[in-house]
Design a protein around this motif. Structure first.
Motif, PDB file in Angstrom:
ATOM      1  N   UNK A  16       0.831  -1.211   0.000  1.00 40.89           N
ATOM      2  CA  UNK A  16       0.000   0.000   0.000  1.00 40.89           C
ATOM      3  C   UNK A  16       0.864   1.259   0.000  1.00 40.89           C
ATOM      4  N   UNK A  17       1.929   1.256   0.780  1.00 43.26           N
ATOM      5  CA  UNK A  17       2.829   2.412   0.822  1.00 43.26           C
ATOM      6  C   UNK A  17       3.499   2.621  -0.530  1.00 43.26           C
ATOM      7  N   UNK A  18       3.909   1.518  -1.163  1.00 39.64           N
ATOM      8  CA  UNK A  18       4.561   1.615  -2.465  1.00 39.64           C
ATOM      9  C   UNK A  18       3.608   2.168  -3.513  1.00 39.64           C
ATOM     10  N   UNK A  19       2.376   1.691  -3.506  1.00 37.26           N
ATOM     11  CA  UNK A  19       1.385   2.161  -4.484  1.00 37.26           C
ATOM     12  C   UNK A  19       1.081   3.637  -4.276  1.00 37.26           C
ATOM     13  N   UNK A  20       1.027   4.042  -3.025  1.00 37.94           N
ATOM     14  CA  UNK A  20       0.795   5.458  -2.740  1.00 37.94           C
ATOM     15  C   UNK A  20       1.936   6.316  -3.272  1.00 37.94           C
ATOM     16  N   UNK A  21       3.169   5.845  -3.074  1.00 36.36           N
ATOM     17  CA  UNK A  21       4.330   6.613  -3.542  1.00 36.36           C
ATOM     18  C   UNK A  21       4.378   6.673  -5.070  1.00 36.36           C
ATOM     19  N   UNK A  22       4.011   5.548  -5.708  1.00 35.03           N
ATOM     20  CA  UNK A  22       4.002   5.525  -7.169  1.00 35.03           C
ATOM     21  C   UNK A  22       2.788   6.240  -7.741  1.00 35.03           C
ATOM     22  N   UNK A  23       1.744   6.366  -6.931  1.00 36.40           N
ATOM     23  CA  UNK A  23       0.533   7.032  -7.381  1.00 36.40           C
ATOM     24  C   UNK A  23      -0.259   6.210  -8.383  1.00 36.40           C
ATOM     25  N   UNK A  24      -0.296   4.882  -8.190  1.00 34.24           N
ATOM     26  CA  UNK A  24      -0.983   4.007  -9.137  1.00 34.24           C
ATOM     27  C   UNK A  24      -1.849   2.996  -8.391  1.00 34.24           C
ATOM     28  N   UNK A  25      -2.714   2.301  -9.163  1.00 33.51           N
ATOM     29  CA  UNK A  25      -3.485   1.188  -8.627  1.00 33.51           C
ATOM     30  C   UNK A  25      -2.610  -0.062  -8.620  1.00 33.51           C
ATOM     31  N   UNK A  26      -3.080  -1.098  -7.914  1.00 29.81           N
ATOM     32  CA  UNK A  26      -2.273  -2.311  -7.765  1.00 29.81           C
ATOM     33  C   UNK A  26      -2.004  -2.989  -9.103  1.00 29.81           C
ATOM     34  N   UNK A  27      -2.984  -2.949 -10.002  1.00 30.07           N
ATOM     35  CA  UNK A  27      -2.809  -3.618 -11.293  1.00 30.07           C
ATOM     36  C   UNK A  27      -1.791  -2.919 -12.183  1.00 30.07           C
ATOM     37  N   UNK A  28      -1.374  -1.720 -11.805  1.00 23.97           N
ATOM     38  CA  UNK A  28      -0.435  -0.969 -12.632  1.00 23.97           C
ATOM     39  C   UNK A  28       1.016  -1.141 -12.185  1.00 23.97           C
ATOM     40  N   UNK A  29       1.231  -2.013 -11.215  1.00 22.81           N
ATOM     41  CA  UNK A  29       2.592  -2.217 -10.720  1.00 22.81           C
ATOM     42  C   UNK A  29       2.869  -3.698 -10.527  1.00 22.81           C
ATOM     43  N   UNK A  30       4.115  -4.067 -10.738  1.00 26.24           N
ATOM     44  CA  UNK A  30       4.575  -5.426 -10.483  1.00 26.24           C
ATOM     45  C   UNK A  30       5.157  -5.459  -9.076  1.00 26.24           C
ATOM     46  N   UNK A  31       4.691  -6.401  -8.244  1.00 24.90           N
ATOM     47  CA  UNK A  31       5.130  -6.487  -6.852  1.00 24.90           C
ATOM     48  C   UNK A  31       5.967  -7.737  -6.634  1.00 24.90           C
ATOM     49  N   UNK A  32       7.157  -7.556  -6.090  1.00 27.31           N
ATOM     50  CA  UNK A  32       8.029  -8.681  -5.757  1.00 27.31           C
ATOM     51  C   UNK A  32       8.299  -8.655  -4.256  1.00 27.31           C
ATOM     52  N   UNK A  33       7.935  -9.728  -3.560  1.00 25.03           N
ATOM     53  CA  UNK A  33       8.150  -9.809  -2.113  1.00 25.03           C
ATOM     54  C   UNK A  33       9.588 -10.274  -1.862  1.00 25.03           C
ATOM     55  N   UNK A  34      10.389  -9.414  -1.294  1.00 25.46           N
ATOM     56  CA  UNK A  34      11.795  -9.730  -1.020  1.00 25.46           C
ATOM     57  C   UNK A  34      11.976 -10.390   0.342  1.00 25.46           C
ATOM     58  N   UNK A  35      11.101 -10.025   1.301  1.00 23.33           N
ATOM     59  CA  UNK A  35      11.151 -10.627   2.635  1.00 23.33           C
ATOM     60  C   UNK A  35       9.756 -10.560   3.240  1.00 23.33           C
ATOM     61  N   UNK A  36       9.283 -11.698   3.747  1.00 25.03           N
ATOM     62  CA  UNK A  36       7.941 -11.752   4.319  1.00 25.03           C
ATOM     63  C   UNK A  36       7.859 -11.003   5.646  1.00 25.03           C
TER      64      UNK A  36
END
Length: 218
Positions: A16-36
């Protein structure tokens, strides 16, 4: 390509923080989990979750649309998951680079099915949905938790093992029936082998690869 890394108490909070910073919806960004991340008693030993968010290229609307369609499909199936989207490598025969979608999450084996049959059917349906939206066909590769890569590596290892057996015994060997893309992996793995050659035999779901010594007829 804009890319950021975010840490937070949980994966969802980091996203959520990343999407806010990018200013986009979730479908507009690729998310890679580096650490759970993990919780600690009384705050001791706690580790933050860490993710990398990549903004999908606005110029490639195909990727955005494909990810959006897949997100809607998973929502209907009530399967929570993250989707990593991108563009693969164009083939040597001039075919356009495929859209790549990898579904990541827990307990997603139902999306793979026996020998990947459910995954193949889902990929086919998604391709049809995307073609209808674009009014044109678009190559697309769908995967679940990296299943296809692991399967490809396993098939290449199997191909080399079978080739060694056939070379020594000088007797043909028929593998189990496989879908077309898996048969192609076997053919390519042994295409330059000095002692054996391959051919697909059979029809429909029973079609399989036969490995034979060179100089012998199928």
């Amino acid at each position: 390509m804009r890319q950021i890394e975010i840490s937070a108490h949980s994966v969802e909070e980091a996203i959520e923080l990343a999407l806010q910073e990018l200013g986009v919806e979730r479908a507009q960004a690729s998310i890679e989990v580096l650490a759970e991340g993990k919780g600690g008693m009384f705050g001791l030993g706690r580790e933050d979750a860490h993710i990398r968010a990549t903004l999908l290229e606005a110029s490639d609307d195909r990727v955005y649309l494909a990810k959006e369609l897949l997100s809607e499909l998973l929502a209907h199936l009530e399967l929570p998951a993250d989707i990593t989207a991108g563009v693969g490598v164009a083939s040597d025969d001039g075919e356009a680079a495929p859209i790549t979608l990898d579904i990541n999450g827990d307990e997603l084996g139902i999306l793979i099915g026996r020998r990947g049959q459910t995954l193949a059917a889902m990929q086919y349906v998604l391709r049809l949905m995307l073609a209808q939206k674009l009014n044109a066909s678009a190559p697309l590769v769908l995967d679940v938790n990296g299943y296809k890569k692991r399967r490809s590596d396993s098939l290449r290892t199997l191909a080399q093992h079978i080739a060694e057996q056939v070379s020594i015994s000088q007797r043909s060997f028929a593998l189990e029936p496989m879908p077309a893309y898996e048969r192609r992996i076997i053919h390519l793995a042994l295409s330059g082998h000095p002692s054996v050659m391959t051919q697909s035999v059979g029809f429909g779901d029973a079609r399989k690869v036969t490995v034979v010594p060179k100089g012998r007829s199928f």
